[in-house]
Design a protein around this motif. Structure first.
Motif, short mmCIF file in Angstrom:
data_model
loop_
_atom_site.label_atom_id
_atom_site.label_comp_id
_atom_site.label_asym_id
_atom_site.label_seq_id
_atom_site.Cartn_x
_atom_site.Cartn_y
_atom_site.Cartn_z
N SER A 57 -1.56 9.41 7.83
CA SER A 57 -2.60 9.94 8.61
C SER A 57 -2.61 9.35 9.96
O SER A 57 -3.38 9.85 10.87
CB SER A 57 -3.86 9.62 7.84
N THR A 72 -4.31 6.98 -3.65
CA THR A 72 -5.36 8.02 -3.86
C THR A 72 -5.18 8.68 -5.39
O THR A 72 -6.32 8.75 -5.97
CB THR A 72 -4.43 9.19 -3.04
N VAL A 129 8.12 -2.90 5.22
CA VAL A 129 6.74 -3.32 6.14
C VAL A 129 7.09 -4.51 6.75
O VAL A 129 7.75 -5.62 6.64
CB VAL A 129 5.82 -3.97 4.76
N GLU A 161 5.61 9.70 -1.30
CA GLU A 161 5.82 8.80 -0.25
C GLU A 161 6.69 7.49 -0.67
O GLU A 161 6.19 6.97 -1.51
CB GLU A 161 4.69 8.34 0.71
N THR A 162 7.64 7.18 0.17
CA THR A 162 8.45 5.75 -0.08
C THR A 162 8.06 4.77 0.73
O THR A 162 8.23 5.21 2.16
CB THR A 162 10.07 5.99 -0.03
N ILE A 163 7.74 3.87 0.64
CA ILE A 163 7.61 2.60 1.73
C ILE A 163 8.88 1.93 1.77
O ILE A 163 9.47 1.24 0.79
CB ILE A 163 6.52 1.60 1.28
N TYR A 192 0.79 -1.17 -0.16
CA TYR A 192 -0.02 0.00 0.13
C TYR A 192 0.90 1.38 -0.10
O TYR A 192 1.86 1.28 0.81
CB TYR A 192 -0.84 0.04 1.22
N ASN A 193 0.49 2.27 -0.82
CA ASN A 193 1.13 3.54 -0.99
C ASN A 193 0.00 4.66 -1.04
O ASN A 193 -0.92 4.45 -1.93
CB ASN A 193 2.18 3.47 -2.10
N SER A 194 -0.10 5.18 0.03
CA SER A 194 -1.36 6.38 0.17
C SER A 194 -1.42 7.26 -0.99
O SER A 194 -2.29 7.30 -1.67
CB SER A 194 -1.13 7.21 1.49
N ASP A 195 -0.21 7.71 -1.44
CA ASP A 195 -0.21 8.65 -2.56
C ASP A 195 -0.46 7.99 -3.91
O ASP A 195 -1.48 8.41 -4.60
CB ASP A 195 1.39 9.27 -2.72
N THR A 208 3.55 -2.98 10.43
CA THR A 208 3.98 -1.56 10.38
C THR A 208 4.55 -1.20 9.08
O THR A 208 5.35 -1.94 8.74
CB THR A 208 4.82 -1.54 11.58
N GLU A 209 4.01 0.00 8.61
CA GLU A 209 4.92 0.13 7.46
C GLU A 209 5.54 1.66 7.61
O GLU A 209 5.25 2.30 8.33
CB GLU A 209 3.71 0.80 6.50
N VAL A 210 6.89 1.47 7.19
CA VAL A 210 8.04 2.58 7.27
C VAL A 210 7.76 3.33 6.40
O VAL A 210 8.08 2.69 5.32
CB VAL A 210 9.15 1.79 7.66
N GLU A 251 8.67 7.01 4.26
CA GLU A 251 9.38 8.23 4.20
C GLU A 251 8.66 9.39 3.37
O GLU A 251 8.22 9.11 2.36
CB GLU A 251 10.87 7.81 3.59
N LEU A 252 8.84 10.33 3.96
CA LEU A 252 8.40 11.83 3.45
C LEU A 252 9.32 12.92 3.16
O LEU A 252 10.16 13.00 4.21
CB LEU A 252 6.97 12.21 4.00
N GLN A 293 -5.80 14.56 6.04
CA GLN A 293 -5.83 13.97 4.71
C GLN A 293 -6.27 15.11 4.12
O GLN A 293 -5.85 15.57 3.03
CB GLN A 293 -6.48 12.88 4.69
N ASP A 307 -7.35 5.67 5.77
CA ASP A 307 -6.05 6.74 5.27
C ASP A 307 -6.41 7.60 4.04
O ASP A 307 -6.50 8.71 4.03
CB ASP A 307 -4.82 5.88 5.15
N HIS A 327 -6.09 1.00 5.84
CA HIS A 327 -5.78 1.66 4.58
C HIS A 327 -7.23 2.56 3.96
O HIS A 327 -6.81 3.75 3.52
CB HIS A 327 -5.46 0.68 3.48
#
Lengths: 326, 256, 591
Positions: free
Chosen positions: B140, A80, A192, A187-189, A74-77, B165-167, B169-170, B128, A105, A102
């Motif tokens: 979020s 979306t 996980v 965003e970079t995942i 999953y990647n929010s950006d 858990t998702e790590v 980076e932004l 969001q 989010d 998710h």
């Protein structure tokens, strides 16, 4: 605006989530009242095949959305961008989705891109005057509110597992895969991390199985541990059991122990002194098993069984294991 | 750098909810108002970066006049200045997010923290929406974070279903939703409370910030959940009673 | 008198003539200060209750240091010494908010009250500079060492001796102090000793000074977690510069400190009453008997209402006292050379009010704790439930800071001293009253809101003066030995001050918003309706005692007493039901 109801499905390891399927069936059931057609959609890699299962639940048109940048994770950006791009093309009348971790989010983000409103965490859906009315809990469930999205499309997120799954009817779905262009995600995942096997803190436990003095010995607490394991829960105890030395104080629920707030609390051989009740009164569902039919705990229990713990608990544990593995 | 924090004033979680006679809201007479508990983590997150990033921390709240108390609390904890966006009646998440986003843009903040959800409407949407209006990335829900060595971005832990858990980076700018476990919020200190009086607190009107943007969700009717039905109590053959309980767990309350 | 504060005057001024500070006037900042104290106690202290009560080493001092870091000890310390420079009203909100765990409360009140105030009021600039900032932040924890084995209520009978070394640099202290709160870990103690065995004096003694040690922890009835030890001084070598105040003037310091401690104890016990009521309300709503929650029963409602009324009365007197102190301090020159001594004098001027606060609030707490046990029934008697703790922990409050008996004696005793010195003109007032007894009290217009109750309270004050006048007339100076009469006079005076303060508060609230004053009015009238007939009976018995039971001698007194306080019929059941309904709906009295 079209007359499509889009149901956003989620999948994992090539399988559609059961709560997505329930939502698909619910949408199909409501489609008539809204004079609408239902379309199922899933965002991400490798879900085209999985979407086939919506057919038997009354939905024959399904779309798997793919986009460069979407990966197995999953990647929010990306989610979306992909979903909102597709929805902007489709222009449905309503979008239903699940407020999973998710869903919660990214769906508000999608709604904002579509310049419409989103209702999260609905637990019931009805149709009034051609519009969807969602009922959702507020104040941690101490009140409910009925609300309507006045923008278009009407976007509603439904709490997972609130609708049951009706019997399948045997239809067949046609699944198309659509690739949309999206901006590279910001965003970079990085990683996980799977759930660590850890002892759940009682105060955060969703399911608690507690034993009382009637357990009779620390050895007999294995019945409690087995049932807790089968339910995926945590072991608790009454003060009497702790004082008798059957189990350490860290497990004590009640006034001088922990105050807990689980979804399910199973009290085994616990009479229900107010001391104990004070620590677990906010549990959403309470089950009591006790051989004393007059034990005060039964007055608080949603489901009480009067009987012998040592006979009932192993049978119960076994049956629960079966249901959960099915 | 400027860091923004979004806070909301909500009823204390111990409040007994009583509906108004017309069922269009809740009785506020006996309500004790507090800062949304998740927002306390957000304030703390911002304050922990205040020194290292030489940041000014600006706290925002949209609400009626009483929301000032919550802003003062944030100032007492250590935020530098406060902005209250006046809205006499609650706005929906879309309008709230839009108004806050406009105010944040004007403030020059590049990093915004907020609670992952407010414990009144439990919606979890505003962050969001703010991010989308600003065209910023957002996480979020975060229960761990650290700013990169060059102060050019942030790594956060986002909890997902099943304990995963998702790590993530932004880069900056970004919006981060704060969850329990992220930190231990500080108490405001007595000197902090007294100093908060002198800190700037400005007010803006939501309608000025919103321009033509209007809400998209209408609340029709409030109700109270049905009373817990009287429990059932069964006895008899162990096999049979166990099966009945399993059926109840599986089909009625659906915990298994 | 530059500060203009004169205690005891409430007896000769009609209700409402003074403008008492009321808690409804607290600024948002002060409410936040109280909120912080409450949050700290609930979030940090109460969760460590088991460790505190077991006296797990380090736990209580660490919590005190944390409280210090948050600023809970710096309220009254001047800004010049790292404090906030706020007054008694601010100190009151912190004291009531920080109550809740008896052992912690005792330690904190000791720190901010009797440990800090002697340095503030009587310290030299050097002493203030050296110690106040440390006490304000909790870097130093403090104690106050007055009591000795043979010198309890009779504190000046101390035997601890201080002798100056021949080089004039040191005092050597020898003796043993006992019941020293915080003594097990205090860094700084105000120790009272007689210089050359004669001149009662105070010293600032650091625990690290040679010859200073302490004995074992006492085993107490309650507040197990607080430190209570004997302080042992064996040639304790104290720098001469650590003499506090002047040689032979130690009694001023001792009494000034006690005045502070007494008001502060009032504020803290009031806070504890609020916590008890909240717990009780929660319980009576949850506990069902005969198919109904206890809260549905009339007698439960009576108990809830009476607890709420007590809290309202406590608030009225404690905040009034704080407001008067702050008003007096505001009238002083902040830069004056004798500024802090003047402040001590203000406290002394309000000694009567401080004693009333101590007696009334500690007894209110005792009654609330007792009713909590009762309402919990069998559970109330179990150690596992809070009421058992409330009951044990509160008991000390009627003993320390001067027993309630000593404090009661101080009330008429001080009043008579003021009268003798001409500070308050009781004689003129008494003459007026004697005239009114002949002509009858002026009638009141029942149409004027609250006029009837104002009149009742004014009559109560006159009754106090009348009984006092009879006693002084009959006994002369011998009255100081008539402890039972003094006790009755004190009870009458306490009730008069409480009624005066509470009714003045209601009048003030009523002027602001008549509708919002409804509940306070109901509480005060319910108190007066119950209490006034009791007080009249008490006065009647007092004059009968003074008449030594002689019918002839009693007749004129009895006739006079009969003219005060005509009985007003009142529906107490309805009033208590209304009060209880509000408290039960709110879930607590509220802060």
């Amino acid at each position: 605006m079209g007359n499509d109801i889009v149901v956003v499905c989620e999948g994992d390891a090539g399988r559609l989530k059961k709560y997505s399927l329930e939502l698909v069936a619910k949408a199909a059931e409501m489609a008539t009242a809204l004079d609408a057609t239902v379309r199922a959609v899933a965002v991400g890699k490798g879900l085209a095949e999985a979407l086939q299962v919506v057919g038997p639940y009354g939905v024959t048109r399904a779309t798997a959305i793919d986009a460069p940048g979407l990966t197995g994770h999953y990647n929010s950006d990306a989610a979306t961008a992909a979903l909102s791009t597709w929805l902007q093309q489709v222009q449905p009348m309503a979008v239903l989705s699940s407020t999973s971790a998710h869903g919660r989010d990214y769906l508000p983000r999608v709604a904002t891109r579509l310049k419409t409103g989103f209702i999260s965490d609905a637990i019931a859906l009805t149709v009034t005057d051609g519009r969807l009315v969602a009922r959702r809990p507020i104040y941690a469930g101490k009140a409910l509110v009925d609300c309507v999205v006045t923008g278009s499309p009407q976007m509603i997120g439904i709490r997972p597992n609130v609708f049951g799954l009706p019997a399948a009817t045997g239809g067949v779905a046609t699944v198309e895969t659509v690739t949309v262009e999206i901006a590279p995600p910001r965003e970079t995942i990085r990683e996980v991390v799977a759930a660590a096997q850890r002892v759940v803190d009682l105060t955060e436990a969703e399911i608690i199985v507690s034993g009382g003095r009637a357990m009779g010995s620390s050895d007999n607490f294995r019945y409690i541990r087995d049932l807790a394991d089968a339910l995926g829960g945590t072991v608790g105890a009454s003060r009497a059991a702790v004082d008798a030395g059957y189990i350490p104080h860290a497990h004590q629920v009640g006034q001088t122990g922990k105050t807990v707030n689980p979804t399910l609390y199973v009290a085994c051989g616990i009479s229900g002194a107010i001391q104990h009740l004070a620590g677990m009164r906010t549990a959403r569902h309470i089950v009591a098993i006790n051989k004393d039919a007059d034990a005060p705990i039964f007055a608080r229990a949603d489901f009480g069984i009067v009987g012998d713990l040592f006979t009932i608990l192993p049978i119960l544990t076994e049956k629960i294991r079966k249901v959960r593995s099915a | 750098m400027k860091i923004g924090v979004l806070v909301k004033q909500v009823p204390d979680t111990a409040t007994k909810i009583v509906l108004t006679a017309n069922g269009r809201g809740i009785e506020e007479g006996n309500v004790k108002w507090v800062m949304n508990p998740y927002d306390e983590y957000a304030v703390e997150a911002a304050l922990r970066l205040q020194g290292p990033l030489s940041a000014e921390v600006v706290v925002f709240s949209l609400g009626p006049a009483r929301a000032v108390e919550t802003l003062r609390m944030a100032l007492a904890m250590g935020c530098d200045r406060a902005v209250r966006i006046h809205a006499e009646t609650p706005l929906d998440a879309f309008a709230t997010g839009n108004a806050l986003a406009v105010a944040i843009a004007a403030s020059g903040c590049e990093l915004v923290f907020g609670g992952k959800q407010a414990v009144d409407d439990d919606a979890g949407q505003v962050l969001q929406i703010v991010a989308e209006v600003l065209h910023w990335p957002v996480v979020s829900v975060a229960n761990q974070l650290h700013v990169h060595a060059g102060n050019d971005g942030i790594t956060v832990h986002r909890p997902a279903a099943g304990g995963v858990t998702e790590v993530v980076e932004l880069g900056f700018p970004a919006v981060i939703g704060c969850d329990k476990g992220l930190n231990t919020p500080r108490y405001p200190s007595l000197p902090g409370i007294m100093k908060a009086k002198q800190k700037p607190l400005t007010e803006q009107q939501s309608r000025d910030l919103l321009g033509g943007v209007s809400p998209h969700v209408v609340l029709q009717q409030f109700s109270l959940p049905p009373d817990r039905p009287a429990g059932r109590k069964i006895t008899g053959d162990p096999e049979n009673v166990a099966q009945q309980l399993v059926d109840w767990l599986h089909n009625e309350i659906k915990v298994i | 008198m530059t500060h203009g504060v004169q205690g005891g005057r409430f007896l000769v001024r009609p209700v409402g003539e003074a403008d008492p500070f009321i808690p409804e006037e607290l600024s948002p900042e002060l409410q936040q200060l109280r909120g912080l104290a409450i949050d700290f106690v609930e979030g940090e202290v109460i969760p460590r209750d088991d460790d505190i009560e077991a006296q797990t080493p380090g736990v209580l001092p660490t919590l005190l240091k944390k409280a210090g870091e948050l600023g809970l000890m710096m309220v009254e310390v001047p800004e010049a010494f790292g404090g906030l420079g706020l007054g008694k009203i601010a100190a009151t909100v912190v004291a009531e908010g920080a109550a809740g765990q008896g052992s912690f409360t005792a330690a904190l009140m000791c720190q901010t009250g009797i440990a800090t105030m002697p340095v503030l009021y009587f310290g030299t600039c050097e002493q203030q500079e050296k110690y106040l900032s440390k006490l304000a932040t909790g870097e130093f924890l403090g104690a106050y060492a007055l009591t000795e084995a043979g010198a309890g209520s009779d504190a000046l009978a101390a035997r601890t001796k201080a002798v100056k070394t021949p080089d004039g640099k040191w005092y050597l202290l020898n003796g043993e102090k006992q019941f020293i709160t915080n003594g097990g870990f205090a860094d700084l103690m105000t120790v009272f000793a007689k210089v050359d065995g004669e001149h009662f004096s105070a010293f600032l003694v650091e625990r690290t000074m040679p010859g200073v040690s302490h004995g074992p922890e006492e085993k107490k009835m309650g507040i197990y977690g607080s430190s209570t030890v004997p302080l042992i001084l064996q040639d304790a070598k104290v720098p001469a510069a650590n003499l506090l105040g002047e040689v032979g003037k130690g009694h001023q310091i001792a009494f000034a400190s006690l005045n502070i401690g007494r008001w502060k104890l009032g504020a803290a016990t009031m806070g504890q009453c609020k916590r008890i009521l909240r717990r009780v309300v929660q319980y009576v709503k949850e506990r069902h008997q005969f198919g109904e929650p206890l809260a549905a029963f009339e007698l439960t409602q009576q108990k809830i209402a009476e607890m709420a009324i007590k809290i309202f009365l406590c608030e009225s007197i404690v905040y009034r006292y704080a407001g008067e102190i702050d008003r007096g301090v505001a009238a002083l020159d902040p830069a004056g050379a004798t500024h802090f001594r003047e402040r001590a004098k203000i406290n002394e001027a309000l000694a009567i009010e401080a004693s009333i606060s101590k007696v009334f609030c500690s007894e209110s707490l005792f009654e609330c704790a007792d009713e909590a046990v009762q309402l919990f029934g069998g559970y109330g008697y179990l150690r596992e439930y809070r009421p058992e703790r409330y009951y044990r922990d509160n008991r000390i409050n009627r003993i320390w800071e001067g027993t309630n008996e000593i404090n009661r004696f101080l009330i008429p005793g001080t009043l008579m001293k003021r009268m003798a010195k001409g500070g308050i003109d009781f004689l003129t007032e008494l003459t007026t009253i004697l005239g009114e007894l002949k002509s009858g009290f002026a009638t009141v217009d029942p149409a004027v809101p609250l006029a009837v109750w104002q009149d009742q309270v004014n009559q109560l004050k006159k009754l106090v003066i009348y009984v006092g006048g009879v006693a002084v007339n009959v006994y002369g100076p011998d009255i100081q030995q008539r402890q039972q009469i003094l006790h009755d006079m004190a009870d009458l005076a306490i009730a008069a001050y409480v009624a005066d303060s509470a009714l003045a508060r209601v009048l003030k609230l009523h002027r602001r918003d008549a509708a919002a004053a409804q509940l306070p009015l109901c509480m005060v009238t319910a108190y007066l309706a119950r209490r006034l007939p009791e007080l009249k009976m008490l006065a009647n018995q007092a004059v009968a005692n003074i008449a030594a039971g002689d019918a002839e001698k009693y007749r004129p007194y009895g006739k006079a007493v009969g003219k005060f306080l005509h009985y007003l019929p009142f529906d107490l059941v309805a009033a208590r039901r209304d009060i209880a309904a509000v408290i039960l709906a709110r879930g607590e009295y509220g802060w």
